[in-house]
Design a protein around this motif. Sequence first.
Motif, PDB file in Angstrom:
ATOM      1  N   GLN A   1      -6.618  -1.897   8.940  1.00 23.30           N
ATOM      2  CA  GLN A   1      -6.356  -3.491   9.218  1.00 23.30           C
ATOM      3  C   GLN A   1      -5.052  -4.402   7.843  1.00 23.30           C
ATOM      4  O   GLN A   1      -3.879  -5.067   8.765  1.00 23.30           O
ATOM      5  CB  GLN A   1      -7.675  -3.813   8.688  1.00 23.30           C
ATOM      6  N   VAL A   2      -5.317  -3.867   6.695  1.00 21.66           N
ATOM      7  CA  VAL A   2      -4.359  -4.602   5.898  1.00 21.66           C
ATOM      8  C   VAL A   2      -2.790  -4.144   6.286  1.00 21.66           C
ATOM      9  O   VAL A   2      -2.264  -5.593   5.968  1.00 21.66           O
ATOM     10  CB  VAL A   2      -4.916  -4.224   4.513  1.00 21.66           C
TER      11      VAL A   2
ATOM     12  N   GLU B   1     -10.221   0.016   6.526  1.00 25.26           N
ATOM     13  CA  GLU B   1      -9.725  -1.621   5.654  1.00 25.26           C
ATOM     14  C   GLU B   1      -8.155  -1.208   5.817  1.00 25.26           C
ATOM     15  O   GLU B   1      -7.471  -2.389   5.859  1.00 25.26           O
ATOM     16  CB  GLU B   1     -10.169  -1.410   5.018  1.00 25.26           C
ATOM     17  N   VAL B   2      -7.588  -0.171   5.841  1.00 29.75           N
ATOM     18  CA  VAL B   2      -6.266  -0.155   5.263  1.00 29.75           C
ATOM     19  C   VAL B   2      -6.049  -0.468   6.651  1.00 29.75           C
ATOM     20  O   VAL B   2      -4.663  -1.177   6.135  1.00 29.75           O
ATOM     21  CB  VAL B   2      -6.120   1.437   4.727  1.00 29.75           C
TER      22      VAL B   2
ATOM     23  N   LEU C   1     -10.077   0.148  -0.670  1.00 28.19           N
ATOM     24  CA  LEU C   1      -9.889  -0.378   0.814  1.00 28.19           C
ATOM     25  C   LEU C   1     -10.523   1.001   1.059  1.00 28.19           C
ATOM     26  O   LEU C   1     -10.319   1.892   1.068  1.00 28.19           O
ATOM     27  CB  LEU C   1      -9.053  -0.381   1.363  1.00 28.19           C
ATOM     28  N   SER C   2     -11.728   1.177   2.515  1.00 30.32           N
ATOM     29  CA  SER C   2     -11.752   2.117   3.393  1.00 30.32           C
ATOM     30  C   SER C   2     -10.605   2.663   3.775  1.00 30.32           C
ATOM     31  O   SER C   2      -9.483   1.557   4.666  1.00 30.32           O
ATOM     32  CB  SER C   2     -12.982   1.370   4.003  1.00 30.32           C
TER      33      SER C   2
ATOM     34  N   LEU D   1      -9.650  -9.120   0.288  1.00 37.25           N
ATOM     35  CA  LEU D   1      -9.754  -7.651   0.046  1.00 37.25           C
ATOM     36  C   LEU D   1      -9.282  -7.461  -1.276  1.00 37.25           C
ATOM     37  O   LEU D   1      -8.137  -7.645  -1.485  1.00 37.25           O
ATOM     38  CB  LEU D   1      -9.466  -7.515   1.315  1.00 37.25           C
ATOM     39  N   ASP D   2     -10.256  -6.336  -1.848  1.00 39.78           N
ATOM     40  CA  ASP D   2      -9.216  -5.691  -3.003  1.00 39.78           C
ATOM     41  C   ASP D   2      -8.704  -4.119  -2.035  1.00 39.78           C
ATOM     42  O   ASP D   2      -9.332  -3.150  -2.144  1.00 39.78           O
ATOM     43  CB  ASP D   2     -10.300  -5.595  -3.996  1.00 39.78           C
ATOM     44  N   LEU D   3      -7.546  -4.220  -2.419  1.00 39.17           N
ATOM     45  CA  LEU D   3      -6.435  -3.670  -2.104  1.00 39.17           C
ATOM     46  C   LEU D   3      -6.248  -2.142  -2.816  1.00 39.17           C
ATOM     47  O   LEU D   3      -6.272  -0.728  -2.479  1.00 39.17           O
ATOM     48  CB  LEU D   3      -4.505  -3.619  -2.135  1.00 39.17           C
TER      49      LEU D   3
ATOM     50  N   LEU E   1       0.595  -1.132  -0.114  1.00 35.06           N
ATOM     51  CA  LEU E   1      -0.196   0.009  -0.437  1.00 35.06           C
ATOM     52  C   LEU E   1       0.723   1.281  -0.328  1.00 35.06           C
ATOM     53  O   LEU E   1       0.660   2.020   0.483  1.00 35.06           O
ATOM     54  CB  LEU E   1      -0.918   0.314   1.654  1.00 35.06           C
TER      55      LEU E   1
END
Length: 232
Positions: free
Chosen positions: A79-80, A76-77, A72-73, A67-69, A53
């Motif tokens: 979390q990922v 979610e960023v 992302l919200s 999850l589609d990188l 990211l």
Amino acid sequence: MIQFEGVTKVYNSGGNEVRALNGIDLHVKQGEICGVIGFSGAGKSTLIRTVNLLERPSSGKIIVDNLDLTALSQKEVRQVKRKIGMVFQHFNLLNSKTVFANVAMPLLLAKASQKEIKQRVTELLSFVGLEDKANQYPDQLSGGQKQRVGIARALATQPSILLCDEATSALDPQTTGSILKLLKKINQEYNITILMITHEMSVIREVCDRVAVIEGGKIIESGSVFDVFSNP
Ligand code: ADP
Ligand code: ADP
């Protein structure tokens, strides 16, 4: 797992377009060690930076654990980012901080409690064989020891994926061997998927299950290490 679907990255450099990635399709399966090999300028760093990211693809999708990188919200960023650990060629340690504090950094950022941090960092330092170095500074360590700290830091938030960017390129052959063994152990004991970029064939042969060859921003060949590198 990591799935690249038609990933392109175009940089705009002084009015010129540089197509660093040009339609990457690659499926890294859960639990495998996948190597990406290519010459300088092939697009390896850009590829890894899109998963971490740090860079947004110009088009295409990157799916990590469903999850589609690329969509992302903010939540979610965060979390990922915790699910993805990163190991660097030049370690990227903070020289003003102790080994313990370096490994603790991602846990602090994730707002872990002091108790959790103490427990987890102690466990990680023992795992990488540096339990006696907790209070030393990076300058007091050898290259291999620094990389062990880098690896412990990358594992701190219990990621499901480890990205290695030329993780052994700054190390001598013997130290390289011991770091590759450690990465294999991480893959086997924790079932962590590893995506490793390198320009060294020997690294791929030593630890990778699969390999993809990148050239001019494209995967020109991929398969088992045996299939891709055995000469007919
Ligand atoms: P590798 O890691 O395989 O050496 P990179 O991903 O670093 O390859 O680079 C791929 C291509 O993209 C190269 O032509 C490089 O010059 C270009 N490139 C990389 N980063 C940037 C950037 N931030 N701006 C412009 N061009 C870049
Ligand atoms: P900055 O983001 O301004 O570089 P940081 O203190 O976040 O400052 O990071 C300093 C250095 O530590 C950077 O080189 C960065 O790459 C590295 N670093 C910080 N956090 C992590 C992490 N969780 N995993 C890997 N490297 C990290």
